[in-house]
Design an enzyme around this catalytic site. Structure first.
Site, PDB file in Angstrom:
ATOM      1  N   ASN A  54      40.666  50.050  40.324  1.00 44.75           N
ATOM      2  CA  ASN A  54      39.263  49.796  40.650  1.00 44.75           C
ATOM      3  C   ASN A  54      39.084  49.060  41.972  1.00 44.75           C
ATOM      4  OD1 ASN A  54      40.338  47.412  39.608  1.00 44.75           O
ATOM      5  ND2 ASN A  54      38.454  46.814  38.568  1.00 44.75           N
TER       6      ASN A  54
ATOM      7  N   LYS B  17      33.303  48.372  43.678  1.00 42.29           N
ATOM      8  CA  LYS B  17      33.472  47.149  44.458  1.00 42.29           C
ATOM      9  C   LYS B  17      33.077  47.372  45.922  1.00 42.29           C
ATOM     10  CE  LYS B  17      36.964  45.073  41.470  1.00 42.29           C
ATOM     11  NZ  LYS B  17      38.253  44.364  41.374  1.00 42.29           N
TER      12      LYS B  17
ATOM     13  N   GLY C 243      36.143  43.271  37.921  1.00 37.54           N
ATOM     14  CA  GLY C 243      35.568  44.076  36.865  1.00 37.54           C
ATOM     15  C   GLY C 243      34.990  43.221  35.751  1.00 37.54           C
TER      16      GLY C 243
ATOM     17  N   ASP D  55      39.961  40.388  44.240  1.00 40.55           N
ATOM     18  CA  ASP D  55      40.051  40.730  42.827  1.00 40.55           C
ATOM     19  C   ASP D  55      40.614  39.506  42.098  1.00 40.55           C
ATOM     20  OD1 ASP D  55      40.445  42.400  40.418  1.00 40.55           O
ATOM     21  OD2 ASP D  55      42.571  42.198  40.934  1.00 40.55           O
ATOM     22  N   ILE D  56      40.422  39.446  40.794  1.00 44.32           N
ATOM     23  CA  ILE D  56      40.938  38.302  40.029  1.00 44.32           C
ATOM     24  C   ILE D  56      42.310  38.592  39.420  1.00 44.32           C
ATOM     25  CG2 ILE D  56      40.555  36.769  38.067  1.00 44.32           C
ATOM     26  CD1 ILE D  56      37.572  37.002  38.493  1.00 44.32           C
ATOM     27  N   ASP D  57      42.328  39.437  38.388  1.00 43.39           N
ATOM     28  CA  ASP D  57      43.545  39.626  37.596  1.00 43.39           C
ATOM     29  C   ASP D  57      44.605  40.387  38.372  1.00 43.39           C
ATOM     30  OD1 ASP D  57      42.541  38.541  34.958  1.00 43.39           O
ATOM     31  OD2 ASP D  57      41.032  40.072  35.361  1.00 43.39           O
TER      32      ASP D  57
END
Length: 267
Positions: free
Chosen positions: A216, A190, A44, A8-10
């Protein structure tokens, strides 16, 4: 056996405090890549607003992308999977937003629009998430005329989410921020993105490690061979994981990679 790492990024790769990828994370991913691991993004965000991974992209560390929570996946210039939201569900959700003047981000294949934006869009997307790409203020009818819609992001409360959910039965609703939800076509999570990636690269699910901090990310953490929750994740995310590492600002990625890749190989 080489591993496939999904990030995931954030709040996972990128700190909410500094809005940067910690140096320890960059170094750990560089080492993992050199050791034969494949590295994938699972976010996302649509590709148009993935503006905070330059430190990894310039080192050619990323092998592929799961974007829009699994609705749009690509490797290089090749789109390996995409799935648009059915038109009746788009109408039901956007009508709901229009009547209540609820801001809604509309995402097509290559374009993104902010419809009926208020101060929350500015505060969250540009100040909190530090998105640097423009998200133009666009009338809803114009945004919906661009063709296929892959993700809608309405700024609705949990109560409003419960109210609209029965009217969009062909959709997935994912919440990783208290102010909004991401809506994609049913089946797009995902987890789905992971399956498309490992199919494309002929990888084994048991050789995957997924890292995340938001709601998510839960399907991905449960699905991966090993699911790693960040120390800054909420309790329900940690409960879905096999392992909880430190927070993003406490070198959590580097410590988890050392634990599962470096230490395991040398033991």
């Amino acid at each position: 056996m080489n591993k496939a790492l999904f990030f995931d990024i954030d709040g996972t790769l990128v700190s909410f405090k500094t809005h940067e990828i910690p140096v320890s994370t960059i170094e750990a991913l560089t080492t993992a890549k050199a050791g034969g691991a494949k590295i994938f993004i699972a976010t996302g965000r649509p590709s148009t607003i993935i503006t905070n991974l330059g430190a990894l992209q310039e080192r050619n560390l990323i092998d592929g992308y799961i974007t829009m929570n699994g609705a749009y996946c690509f490797v290089g210039d090749e789109v390996i999977y995409k799935s648009a939201i059915p038109t009746p569900d788009i109408k039901a959700l956007t009508d709901f937003c229009a009547v209540r003047s609820i801001p809604c981000i509309v995402v097509g294949e290559h374009r993104i629009f902010a419809c009926m934006p208020d101060e929350r869009v500015q505060q969250i997307f540009f100040e909190h998430l530090k998105v640097t790409a423009p998200i133009p203020d666009t009338p809803l009818e114009v945004a919906l005329g661009i063709g296929e819609i892959f993700q809608l992001t309405p700024f609705i409360t949990e109560e409003e989410e419960k109210e609209i959910a029965p009217y969009i039965p062909h959709c997935e609703i994912g919440r990783w921020h208290p102010a909004f939800v991401d809506v994609t076509a049913l089946g797009n999570t995902k987890q789905k993105g992971m399956d498309e990636i490992i199919r494309y690269f002929d990888l084994r699910l048991e050789d995957t490690i997924a890292f995340g901090d938001g709601g998510n990310d839960i399907p991905m953490l449960r699905h991966a061979g090993i699911g790693v929750a960040m120390g800054n994740a909420r309790d329900n995310v940690k409960a879905a994981a096999d392992y909880v590492t430190e927070g993003v600002d406490e070198d959590g990625i580097a410590k988890a990679i050392k634990h599962f890749l470096v230490d395991k190989e040398t033991s």
